[in-house]
Design an enzyme around this catalytic site. Structure first.
Site, PDB file in Angstrom:
ATOM      1  N   HIS A  85       3.611  25.319 -27.813  1.00 26.12           N
ATOM      2  CA  HIS A  85       3.055  24.758 -26.580  1.00 26.12           C
ATOM      3  C   HIS A  85       2.716  23.275 -26.727  1.00 26.12           C
ATOM      4  CE1 HIS A  85      -0.937  25.591 -28.499  1.00 26.12           C
ATOM      5  NE2 HIS A  85      -1.284  24.507 -27.827  1.00 26.12           N
ATOM      6  N   ASP A 140       4.235  31.672 -30.057  1.00 21.12           N
ATOM      7  CA  ASP A 140       3.840  30.266 -29.935  1.00 21.12           C
ATOM      8  C   ASP A 140       4.083  29.554 -31.264  1.00 21.12           C
ATOM      9  OD1 ASP A 140       2.805  27.904 -29.010  1.00 21.12           O
ATOM     10  OD2 ASP A 140       0.709  28.517 -29.178  1.00 21.12           O
ATOM     11  N   SER A 230      -4.439  22.314 -31.934  1.00 18.29           N
ATOM     12  CA  SER A 230      -3.301  23.235 -31.844  1.00 18.29           C
ATOM     13  C   SER A 230      -2.244  22.885 -32.881  1.00 18.29           C
ATOM     14  CB  SER A 230      -2.689  23.178 -30.447  1.00 18.29           C
ATOM     15  OG  SER A 230      -3.569  23.690 -29.486  1.00 18.29           O
TER      16      SER A 230
END
Length: 598
Positions: A85, A140, A230
Site C-alpha cells: 500500500h 500487503d 508502514s
C-alpha cells in the site's frame, strides 16, 4: 552400552545437520547488529544508533505534486521489502544508510570510498498479485528492485530472512521506522520501539477487519506505530550458525491513524508466510529478461541491451517490409511467405521484450500480464513457423504422391497459418487456464515477477522449455529426413531423360533447403543456449560463461539481416528492382529458391 549411546549421539548430530542443512539465509551477509557509543535518545519510541539498523530503508513514492513516505528493509544487495500500500504513486526511490532524513550524506567524498548512504531509483516494483487495498489489506507485500546494487558496509547491510524453515514463534519484537510521533510530526531520525505479540482478535475488534495466519497482531502499552512506519520491519535477534543475527518476522501493514493513541495494537504482514514468494522473485527478477522467450540471463547493461535490440528490430523491419517481401516480387513464394510470418512473430516478440525492459508496465498489472501473454503467443508462433517450414521442405522433396501435395500452394499456406497461429493460441490459452486452476508451485505465474512466465523453477519446463525442446527435436528430425530424401532424389534424377531440366529444379530446391537449414541452425543454437542456461541457472560459473547468449538473443534480427539479406545476390536483385529490371518468368515463380535471392 557405550556403543549404543555413541550411536544415538551420532544419529542426533546427523538429524540436526540435516535439519539445518535444509534451511539457509536469503543473503549470507545479513544482519549482525552493532551498537556504538553514540546511541541517541514510532510514537513513544527512542532514536536508534547509527550502526544499529543498517537494513533500514526510507521508501519515497511520489508524483509531480505529492509524495508518500514509508519504511522498508534491505533483504539483498538489489531488493527492498515493504508494504504494497506504500506504492501509491508511479515513481519510487529509496534512501539507505543514513538515519537522518533531513540532511542525508549521499555518495562518496573520494573515488575509492564505499558510500555511507545511497539514494537510488527503483526500476521495478513487484506487488503481490492478490493484493487489493479494498479487501481487508491482505497480501500487503511488495518488493522493490533498485536500479543498481549497493555495496555492504557498517551502514548498509541486509536483514536476515530464513528460507526453507519456519521461524520459532516469538512474543517480543522490535519495530523500526520514520513514522509520525505522538506530536503528529514525521520523525527526521530513525526510531525504534519494543512491541509484544497478541491474539489476532485484538486487532479484529479494533479495526473490524478479519485477519489470518499471514498476519501478526502486536503492540505496546507505551508506544505504537503510526503513519510513515508502514513497511518497517518487525524483527528479533536469534542465533544462527553460532552468530547472533537480526531476523525479520514481519513488517507494518496497518493500524490506527491517531498517533496519540498509545497502547493500540497494529497489524503486521508475516514474512515467513510469503517466504517462497519472496525467494522466487528475488532469485529471478534481479536478472534482465532476454532472448526470444524473454528468459532471464545474466545482468547485462540495460543501455547496451537497448542499443542492440533497437538495431535488431530495425533490421527485422527492413527485412520484412523493404528488402524482401514488399520490394522483391521473386520472394513471394510459399517458402517466402512462411519465412515472412516467422519474421513477423519474431519482430513482435522482440518489440514486447524491449518495452518490458523499459518498465512500461507496472508489476503486477493487467497490462503487464497481457504483454506477457502476447509475447508468449508470438514466441511460440515463431517456433511453430520454423516447424512448418521444416515440414514443408520435407514435403517438397517427398514427391507429388504425398498427401500434402493434394493442396494447391494457396490452400497449403492457409493450412499452415491455421496450424502455426492456432497452436500458439492454444498454448497461450492453456497458460491462462493453468494460472487459474494449477497450484502455484506448478503454475506459469504470468506477470508476477516479470511480464513473462516464471522461469525460476521446473514449472517452466511445462509451459516453455519443454515445448521448445520438442519443437527443436521435431525440426531436427524433419531436416534429417529431408536430407535423406534429397540424396535419394539425386540418384533418381540420373535416370530421367530430361535430366538437365530436373537438375535445374533440384538445384533450385536445394538452395531453398540450404537457406532454411542455416536459419534453423542459427535459431536453434540461440534457443539451445536459453535451455542450457535454464538447466544450469544455479551455477554461477556457467552463468558467466553464458553471458554471450544475451547478445546473441537480442541480435537475432541483425544476424538474419546480415547473413541472408546483405548478400551479393540480394543486393543485385535490389538494384534490378530499383532500375525496373524485373522480368521474371511467371511459370517458374514457385520454383525460384530463396537462396537465389538471398
Amino acid at each position: 552400552m557405550s556403543g549404543v549411546k555413541a550411536g544415538i549421539v551420532v544419529l542426533a548430530f546427523l538429524l540436526i545437520g540435516t535439519s539445518e542443512g535444509s534451511a539457509y539465509l536469503l543473503d549470507g551477509n545479513c544482519a549482525v547488529s552493532r551498537t556504538d557509543p553514540g546511541t541517541f535518545r514510532i510514537a513513544g519510541g527512542t532514536e536508534t544508533s547509527t550502526y544499529q539498523n543498517p537494513w533500514m530503508v526510507l521508501v519515497i513514492s511520489h508524483n509531480r505534486v505529492n509524495q508518500y513516505r514509508c519504511s522498508g528493509s534491505l533483504i539483498t544487495s538489489r531488493f527492498v521489502l515493504t508494504a504494497a500500500h506504500c506504492l501509491i504513486f508511479s515513481y519510487t526511490y529509496v534512501l539507505l544508510g543514513d538515519h537522518q532524513t533531513e540532511d542525508p550524506q549521499i555518495g562518496c567524498p573520494s573515488e575509492n570510498c564505499i558510500p555511507k548512504s545511497y539514494l537510488i531509483d527503483v526500476d521495478k516494483k513487484i506487488i503481490h498479485q492478490n493484493y487489493n487495498k479494498r479487501q481487508e489489506l491482505k497480501f500487503d507485500i511488495a518488493l522493490l528492485r533498485m536500479a543498481s546494487e549497493v555495496t555492504f558496509s557498517d551502514y548498509v547491510r541486509p536483514i536476515c530472512l530464513l528460507v526453507g524453515e519456519q521461524m520459532e514463534d516469538l512474543s517480543v519484537f522490535k519495530v523500526t521506522g520514520w513514522g509520525k510521533t505522538e506530536n503528529q510530526e514525521s520523525s527526521q531520525s530513525l526510531l525504534t520501539t519494543t512491541v509484544y505479540k497478541g491474539g489476532r482478535w485484538f486487532c479484529e475488534i479494533k479495526y473490524r477487519l478479519q485477519t489470518d495466519e499471514s498476519q501478526i497482531c502486536a503492540g505496546s502499552q507505551t508506544s505504537r506505530t503510526c503513519i510513515g512506519d508502514s513497511g518497517g520491519p518487525l524483527s528479533a535477534e536469534r542465533s544462527y550458525g553460532g552468530i547472533k543475527r537480526v531476523f525479520q518476522y514481519g513488517f507494518v501493514s496497518y493500524g490506527s491513524m491517531n498517533c496519540t493513541d498509545i497502547g493500540t495494537f497494529s497489524v503486521y504482514t508475516k514474512v515467513s508466510y510469503y517466504m517462497k514468494w519472496i525467494k522466487d522473485r528475488t532469485t529471478v527478477s534481479g536478472s534482465l529478461t532476454s532472448g526470444v522467450g524473454m528468459v532471464p540471463l545474466s545482468e547485462s547493461s540495460p543501455l547496451w541491451q537497448t542499443i542492440v535490440m533497437v538495431i535488431s528490430l530495425i533490421c527485422m523491419a527492413f527485412t520484412i517490409t523493404v528488402s524482401a517481401y514488399l520490394y522483391i516480387k521473386q520472394l513471394h513464394s510459399l517458402h517466402g511467405k512462411c519465412f515472412m510470418c516467422y519474421m513477423v512473430a519474431l519482430f513482435i516478440s522482440h518489440l514486447l521484450l524491449l518495452l518490458n525492459l523499459w518498465n512500461v508496465w507496472e508489476l503486477p498489472s493487467i497490462s503487464c500480464t497481457t504483454s506477457g501473454l502476447l509475447g508468449y503467443f508470438f514466441v511460440m508462433a515463431a517456433f511453430f513457423w520454423l516447424s512448418v517450414i521444416s515440414l514443408d521442405l520435407w514435403n517438397t522433396f517427398s514427391g507429388t504422391s504425398h498427401s500434402l501435395n493434394r493442396y494447391l500452394p494457396e490452400h497449403r499456406f492457409l493450412a499452415y497459418n491455421g496450424f502455426a497461429w492456432g497452436m500458439a493460441l492454444a498454448m497461450t490459452c492453456f497458460t491462462i487456464v493453468a494460472d487459474q486452476v494449477v497450484d502455484e508451485d506448478w503454475a506459469p505465474r504470468m506477470g508476477t515477477n516479470q511480464c513473462w512466465i516464471y522461469t525460476g523453477d521446473n514449472a517452466a519446463l511445462i509451459y516453455f522449455f519443454g515445448p521448445m525442446i520438442l519443437l527443436i527435436a521435431f525440426n531436427i528430425t524433419m531436416f534429417i529426413l529431408t536430407t535423406t530424401r534429397i540424396m535419394k532424389v539425386k540418384k533418381e534424377v540420373r535416370n530421367f531423360a530430361q535430366q538437365k531440366q530436373w537438375n535445374k529444379k533440384l538445384s533450385s530446391d536445394m538452395r531453398t533447403y540450404t537457406f532454411f537449414l542455416w536459419l534453423f541452425i542459427i535459431m536453434s543454437l540461440i534457443s539451445s543456449l536459453e535451455i542450457v542456461y535454464f538447466l544450469v541457472r544455479k551455477n554461477e560459473s556457467w552463468r558467466s560463461v553464458l553471458k554471450v547468449a544475451d547478445y546473441l538473443n537480442w541480435s537475432q534480427g541483425t544476424i538474419i539481416f546480415g547473413f541472408f539479406i546483405l548478400r551479393p545476390s540480394t543486393l543485385k536483385l535490389l538494384r534490378e528492382r530499383i532500375k525496373g529490371d524485373n522480368n521474371e518468368d511467371p511459370g517458374t515463380k514457385e520454383q525460384i529458391s530463396l537462396e537465389n535471392k538471398i
